[in-house]
Design an enzyme around this catalytic site. Structure first.
Site, mmCIF file in Angstrom:
data_model
loop_
_atom_site.group_PDB
_atom_site.id
_atom_site.type_symbol
_atom_site.label_atom_id
_atom_site.label_comp_id
_atom_site.label_asym_id
_atom_site.label_seq_id
_atom_site.Cartn_x
_atom_site.Cartn_y
_atom_site.Cartn_z
ATOM 1 N N CYS A 259 0.778 -1.156 -0.090
ATOM 2 C CA CYS A 259 0.201 -0.221 0.046
ATOM 3 C C CYS A 259 1.084 1.384 -0.128
ATOM 4 O O CYS A 259 0.662 2.285 -0.922
ATOM 5 C CB CYS A 259 -0.799 0.021 0.876
ATOM 6 N N HIS A 308 -3.048 1.299 6.613
ATOM 7 C CA HIS A 308 -3.301 1.288 5.531
ATOM 8 C C HIS A 308 -3.290 2.506 4.592
ATOM 9 O O HIS A 308 -3.912 3.392 5.260
ATOM 10 C CB HIS A 308 -4.515 0.352 5.113
ATOM 11 N N HIS A 320 -5.739 1.789 -4.637
ATOM 12 C CA HIS A 320 -4.716 1.382 -3.636
ATOM 13 C C HIS A 320 -4.326 -0.154 -3.994
ATOM 14 O O HIS A 320 -4.848 -0.694 -4.913
ATOM 15 C CB HIS A 320 -5.495 1.542 -2.098
#
Length: 346
Positions: A259, A308, A320
């Protein structure tokens, strides 16, 4: 003469107890034989457990990324210090050679006076202490000795700093190994769970994932979001070019990403250097707590520990790298699996 007695008969109570025990044993055996085998978890339950393990793996991944980034930084700092020490040692040697030349000249002109003998001692500090009692010192000699003394102190400080950083590096490498092992453990546990599924269940799960990836690869509608522009727009466009690339922990592209690897790579393509980890990226710009105020290209963070991060894509969507087993894609912010915490405008 031997006695011939009749064997003693078991009492009625004893016979009753034995009969009851035997009957119970038979009943237990029958029940065990007829009992249904313990049910193994189904596809839905396995998926939920696997998703949780992947989330835990991503948490550990960001810690791993942080340790790796620190290791690389320490290695560069140590290399710079060691180069400084090497140059400093050469400078010190040159200064000492200069003193040696001065002593040689005095010897040829009639001997070495006490002050120069002290110059050549191994302890310049001791020299300065004693030199105050000597009147023979020239300004040139004093200046030369002070330069040596300063250089020695500088080298001692550099060496001490390098020693401390080397200790920190060793500790960081240990932490890096632990986090890597933790990530691999979580991923291995998830794979073992997936291996309990039947071939048909695995196919259904894979098809479900492919549908999610395929639908998310289509361009989302921006709705009322402010369009991307400037460097944020360039970063968002770069991230769009990586749609479909697989997730892999610790990866920064361009074959695979995690990420924060995707977001840091995307901004680098726009000429903006941002930190490697989601935790560090959360502190680099203006925070935006209302989703309605987000602009395309803003960083968006999820989960209470902000492990995240993605790029806001408009219309309540995020672009993402989700987790192991997925690809870079668009996804609704409401289905990430953790709460939206805030955005950051770089």
């Amino acid at each position: 003469m031997a006695s011939h007695r009749r064997p003693k008969q078991p009492s009625r109570t004893r016979v009753t107890v034995l009969t009851t025990a035997a009957a119970a044993a038979v009943a237990l055996s029958a029940n065990a034989a007829n009992a249904a085998p313990s049910e193994k978890p189904g596809r839905t339950e396995v998926k939920a457990q696997v998703d949780k393990l992947y989330e835990q793996a991503e948490q550990a991944t960001e810690k791993y990324n942080g340790a790796k980034e620190k290791q690389e930084k320490l290695q560069k700092e140590i290399s710079t210090i060691q180069d400084n020490v090497a140059r400093g040692q050469q400078d010190l040697n040159n200064l000492r050679d200069g003193l040696g030349s001065m002593a040689t000249a005095q010897y040829r002109s009639g001997g070495i006076d006490p002050s120069v003998q002290l110059f050549l001692s191994a302890d310049p500090d001791d020299y300065l202490d004693k030199a105050s009692t000597l009147d023979q010192l020239s300004g040139q000699q004093v200046e030369a000795l002070k330069k040596i003394q300063d250089k020695q102190r500088e080298l001692a400080q550099d060496r001490a700093e390098a020693t401390e950083k080397l200790k920190d590096l060793a500790s960081t490498r240990t932490e890096l190994g632990k986090k890597k092992k933790e990530v691999q453990g979580k991923l291995g546990e998830a794979q073992r769970l997936l291996n309990t599924l039947t071939a048909k269940e695995k196919q259904a799960l894979a098809a479900e994932q492919q549908r999610a990836d395929r639908s998310s690869s289509e361009r989302v509608q921006l709705g009322n979001a402010v369009p991307a522009s400037g460097r944020a727009g360039a970063a968002f466009s770069a991230a769009q070019s990586q749609i479909g690339k697989p997730y892999s922990y610790g990866a920064t592209g361009t074959a695979t990403f995690d990420c924060s690897g995707l977001t840091s790579w995307a901004y680098a393509q726009a000429g903006v250097s941002i930190p490697r980890t989601s935790e560090s990226q959360a502190n680099i710009g203006t925070r935006i707590y209302s989703q309605s105020d987000l602009q395309v290209g803003d960083l968006v963070f999820f989960f209470n520990d902000i492990h995240h991060v993605g790029l806001y894509a408009g219309g309540g969507q995020v672009l993402h790298a989700p987790r192991t087993g997925t690809v870079v894609r668009y996804e609704s912010m409401s289905t990430i699996g953790g709460p939206f915490m805030f955005g950051v405008r770089v």
